[in-house]
Scaffold this motif. Structure first.
Motif, PDB file in Angstrom:
ATOM      1  N   MET B  44       0.826  -1.213   0.000  1.00  0.00           N
ATOM      2  CA  MET B  44       0.000   0.000   0.000  1.00  0.00           C
ATOM      3  C   MET B  44       0.855   1.255   0.000  1.00  0.00           C
ATOM      4  SD  MET B  44      -2.863  -1.182   2.798  1.00  0.00           S
ATOM      5  CE  MET B  44      -3.546   0.473   2.973  1.00  0.00           C
ATOM      6  N   LEU B  45       0.302   2.344  -0.531  1.00  0.00           N
ATOM      7  CA  LEU B  45       0.971   3.643  -0.420  1.00  0.00           C
ATOM      8  C   LEU B  45       0.841   4.131   1.009  1.00  0.00           C
ATOM      9  CD1 LEU B  45      -0.326   5.343  -3.688  1.00  0.00           C
ATOM     10  CD2 LEU B  45       2.024   4.649  -3.187  1.00  0.00           C
ATOM     11  N   ALA B 149       9.063  -2.364  -5.145  1.00  0.00           N
ATOM     12  CA  ALA B 149       8.614  -1.874  -3.837  1.00  0.00           C
ATOM     13  C   ALA B 149       8.652  -0.351  -3.796  1.00  0.00           C
ATOM     14  CB  ALA B 149       9.499  -2.460  -2.734  1.00  0.00           C
ATOM     15  N   LEU B 150       9.686   0.252  -4.386  1.00  0.00           N
ATOM     16  CA  LEU B 150       9.804   1.715  -4.340  1.00  0.00           C
ATOM     17  C   LEU B 150       8.758   2.387  -5.219  1.00  0.00           C
ATOM     18  CD1 LEU B 150      13.684   1.952  -4.254  1.00  0.00           C
ATOM     19  CD2 LEU B 150      12.138   2.877  -2.509  1.00  0.00           C
ATOM     20  N   VAL B 151       8.464   1.808  -6.366  1.00  0.00           N
ATOM     21  CA  VAL B 151       7.499   2.464  -7.253  1.00  0.00           C
ATOM     22  C   VAL B 151       6.069   2.224  -6.772  1.00  0.00           C
ATOM     23  CG1 VAL B 151       7.174   0.689  -9.038  1.00  0.00           C
ATOM     24  CG2 VAL B 151       7.089   3.086  -9.670  1.00  0.00           C
ATOM     25  N   LYS B 152       5.794   0.996  -6.268  1.00  0.00           N
ATOM     26  CA  LYS B 152       4.441   0.719  -5.766  1.00  0.00           C
ATOM     27  C   LYS B 152       4.229   1.375  -4.414  1.00  0.00           C
ATOM     28  CE  LYS B 152       2.592  -3.787  -7.309  1.00  0.00           C
ATOM     29  NZ  LYS B 152       2.332  -5.168  -6.833  1.00  0.00           N
ATOM     30  N   GLY B 153       5.266   1.364  -3.576  1.00  0.00           N
ATOM     31  CA  GLY B 153       5.109   1.766  -2.181  1.00  0.00           C
ATOM     32  C   GLY B 153       5.324   3.236  -1.919  1.00  0.00           C
ATOM     33  N   GLU B 154       6.116   3.930  -2.783  1.00  0.00           N
ATOM     34  CA  GLU B 154       6.284   5.363  -2.548  1.00  0.00           C
ATOM     35  C   GLU B 154       6.499   6.161  -3.832  1.00  0.00           C
ATOM     36  OE1 GLU B 154       9.872   6.446  -0.189  1.00  0.00           O
ATOM     37  OE2 GLU B 154      10.000   4.338   0.302  1.00  0.00           O
ATOM     38  N   ARG B 155       6.107   5.554  -4.955  1.00  0.00           N
ATOM     39  CA  ARG B 155       6.083   6.267  -6.246  1.00  0.00           C
ATOM     40  C   ARG B 155       7.446   6.816  -6.644  1.00  0.00           C
ATOM     41  NH1 ARG B 155       3.653   4.319  -9.003  1.00  0.00           N
ATOM     42  NH2 ARG B 155       2.449   5.805 -10.224  1.00  0.00           N
ATOM     43  N   LEU B 156       8.514   6.108  -6.261  1.00  0.00           N
ATOM     44  CA  LEU B 156       9.854   6.511  -6.656  1.00  0.00           C
ATOM     45  C   LEU B 156      10.291   5.672  -7.858  1.00  0.00           C
ATOM     46  CD1 LEU B 156      12.575   8.073  -5.219  1.00  0.00           C
ATOM     47  CD2 LEU B 156      13.288   5.722  -5.554  1.00  0.00           C
ATOM     48  N   VAL B 157      10.752   6.347  -8.907  1.00  0.00           N
ATOM     49  CA  VAL B 157      11.241   5.648 -10.095  1.00  0.00           C
ATOM     50  C   VAL B 157      12.746   5.478  -9.927  1.00  0.00           C
ATOM     51  CG1 VAL B 157      11.106   5.598 -12.595  1.00  0.00           C
ATOM     52  CG2 VAL B 157       9.566   7.072 -11.320  1.00  0.00           C
TER      53      VAL B 157
END
Ligand SMILES: Cc1cc2nc3c(=O)[nH]c(=O)nc-3n(C[C@H](O)[C@H](O)[C@H](O)COP(=O)(O)OP(=O)(O)OC[C@H]3O[C@@H](n4cnc5c(N)ncnc54)[C@H](O)[C@@H]3O)c2cc1C
Ligand code: FES
Lengths: 100, 476
Positions: B44-45, B149-157
């Protein structure tokens, strides 16, 4: 390394500020400390026994590459800890003679 | 008296287990080290993002929300977020006691608790397995799971110019997430050859329709790659990462079916991030500490009802076999139902068993399509780092392994320090065991499953604070 802009997930950004080795770094509320570091252009922050740089490898708290000191407490996994306004982050090293 | 069931992990398997145990009438304590349920699949975000449309990033989000809200809102369920299980032990040979630290990840002074359940369901999941290659320790080389995990969890590319490589169906959702987030993906490299992949998919074609959901999800990813003109190449791998202080280029090469490198096929490509995965390693420290028998030394052994070899201990999800989120959820439902005292021959148990078996058969097909080729150590050099923590090289390991005075896992570890660093061999353990098969030892034995600080250890724990349901009702 950047945040998705114009996010289709409809994100709301609440800014926050931490310091990393004394320098101010801007992030948004909800990011992990690793997220704040990566999004602000830091690819590496810890060093291994040979002095080689390390950052995020596994992203889910398993590899321990990303360890930092947060508010004086050592060995915090940056990928697992949420950043809070005003957190004081210092980087760590396992190289001999490097006392971080 | 109401049975008390403790469920460790709130991913697809753990949420399923909680639902199954609640349905059987038990009181459930559901724990996860993370702040939110969902595990890796439905990561989840953070609440602070106040996302208007979080489901857009996921498959099956509606179903997840329903299950989550049902479980977390249930009067007999106690949800413990930010609760890391650091040990399980069996002081009286009965159902293990569960030792928990509650509070922010790796914080100092977290509260210690000990839970004494009637039954325990373990569902801690897995992490990426990455085989070493020269340069894999450079910053900018990540597990594919980290990128996801980074893109799904905190929108970091994770990068703007990315190559995704390794083996397995998981390469595809990672590519899709990164493309959706606006990264330039140069390609997806599957190490197995087209014929290995096709043979795995072609086995037992009558199983396909039953799992059309998952097959459709994967087909959708391939369609997206084609539309965005991102090549999906089989029989090609990243055999080296190069760069000054961070990854700048990846060296790729063609592989034979056994993953030996075809000489002269090397190519370099400029990247700012490299995402690699060669499958998943189950998190076995908790089942091993509980005394559960392993299957082939690699997964937790379970019977047809998800019982482990230890009475009162049940297991579900990736620790019992890598079979994906759907299989994990159905395994969880069954494990929870049985742990909660439900009858094994109840119609819903029979139905759940059937859909679990279908999901597992589909996973077996995927596993056959994406094996690890035995000749992969061919791309290692003597100076290649194998243990990331201690920077133990391939050369040092080989000479320790060949030294008869060090012919035990313990002696090799002490001599080379491989597996003795901060990660306690989580990353290199299976690789070291594979490179030195004669050294023996259980690479999953780890008395402390999550780090605990000395000050916390010195605190006496709070015993058995499983919430009594009436209290929860009156608090509402
Ligand atoms: C980083 C990553 C990303 C993934 N993304 C996808 C994807 O996008 N699509 C896909 O099809 N598959 C994905 N997978 C595969 C995924 O493992 C499965 O699809 C599915 O999530 C497995 O479900 P599970 O319940 O067995 O485990 P998980 O979903 O991994 O859930 C396990 C939970 O247990 C918790 N836990 C573990 N140890 C402890 C402990 N000691 N104390 C307390 N809590 C603990 C973890 O925090 C986690 O929430 C991913 C895997 C990884 C490693
Ligand atoms: S990146 Fe592996 S523990 Fe944080």
């Amino acid at each position: 390394m950047r945040l998705v802009d114009d996010d289709p997930a409809g994100r709301r950004d609440v800014p926050l500020r931490i310091t990393v080795d004394g320098e101010p770094v801007a992030g948004i509320t909800g990011q992990t400390i690793a997220g704040v570091l990566l999004a602000s252009g830091h690819r590496a922050w810890r060093t291994g026994p040979s002095g080689a740089p390390r950052g995020v490898f596994c992203g889910i708290g398993v590899c321990f590459d990303c360890l930092v000191t947060v508010n004086g407490v050592r060995d915090v996994r940056a990928c697992a800890r949420r950043a809070h306004e005003g957190d004081t982050v210092t980087t760590q090293s396992r190289a001999q003679g490097d006392l971080r | 008296m109401t049975r008390r069931v403790v469920v460790v992990g709130a991913g697809p398997a753990g949420l399923g287990a909680a639902a199954g145990a609640l349905r059987a009438g038990a009181a459930v304590t559901l724990l996860d080290a993370a702040e939110n349920p969902g595990g890796q699949y439905h990561r989840m975000l953070p609440g602070a993002f106040a996302a208007a449309d979080p489901g857009r990033l996921h498959h099956g989000w509606r179903g997840f929300e329903r299950l989550r809200d049902h479980v977390l809102g249930h009067a007999r369920c106690d949800w413990w977020p930010e609760s890391a299980v650091w040990a399980v032990e069996r002081p009286d040979r009965g159902v293990p006691h569960v030792h928990v630290l509650r509070g922010e990840a790796d914080g100092a002074g977290r509260a210690r608790h000990v839970l004494v359940p009637d039954a325990l369901v373990l569902a801690p999941g897995a992490h990426d397995r990455v085989l070493p290659f020269p340069g894999w320790e450079l910053p900018g080389v990540h597990t594919a799971g980290a990128a996801q995990a980074l893109v799904k969890g905190e929108r970091l590319v994770i990068g703007d110019s990315v190559l995704i490589a390794g083996t397995g169906p998981f390469l595809l959702p990672v590519a899709a997430s990164l493309l959706d987030a606006g990264a330039a993906v140069h390609g997806v490299l599957e190490a197995n050859t087209a014929s290995t992949v096709a043979r795995g998919w072609g086995r037992r074609p009558w199983e396909l329709p039953a799992e059309s959901g998952k097959a459709g999800e994967l087909a959708g990813y391939l369609g997206l790659l084609a539309r965005r003109r991102v090549p999906y190449r089989t029989g090609r791998a990243v055999v080296e990462a190069r760069g000054d202080g961070r990854v700048e280029e990846a060296v790729t090469a063609r592989l034979r079916p056994d993953w030996s490198v075809v000489p002269g096929t090397e190519r370099t490509i400029a990247v700012d991030a490299l995402c690699v995965t060669h499958g998943f390693s189950p998190r076995l420290e908790l089942p091993v500490a509980a005394g559960c028998a392993l299957r082939d030394g690699a997964f937790t052994e379970v019977d047809a009802d998800q019982r482990t070899s230890v009475p009162g201990v049940h297991a579900a999800g990736e620790i019992t076999g890598i079979a994906g989120a759907q299989a994990a959820r159905t395994e969880g439902l069954l494990a929870g139902w049985i742990a909660g005292g439900g009858a094994p021959d109840a119609p819903e148990a029979v139905r759940t068993r059937r859909s679990r078996d279908r999901a597992r058969a589909f996973a077996a097909r995927l596993a056959a399509a994406h094996p690890i080729g035995a000749a992969w150590p061919g791309w290692l050099r003597p100076e290649t780092v194998v243990c990331r923590c201690e920077e133990t090289t391939y050369g040092a390991l080989l000479s320790a392994g060949g030294d008869p005075s060090r012919n035990s896992a313990h002696a090799v570890r002490l001599g080379t320090r491989a597996g003795l660093g901060p990660c306690q061999g989580r990353i290199c353990g299976p690789t070291v065991a594979e490179l030195l098969p004669d050294a023996g030892g259980n690479p999953h034995h780890r008395p402390v499953a999550q780090p605990i600080r000395l000050g916390e250890l010195a605190q006496p724990p709070v015993e058995n604070p499983i919430e009594n349901t009436d209290r929860k009702e009156s608090a509402r």
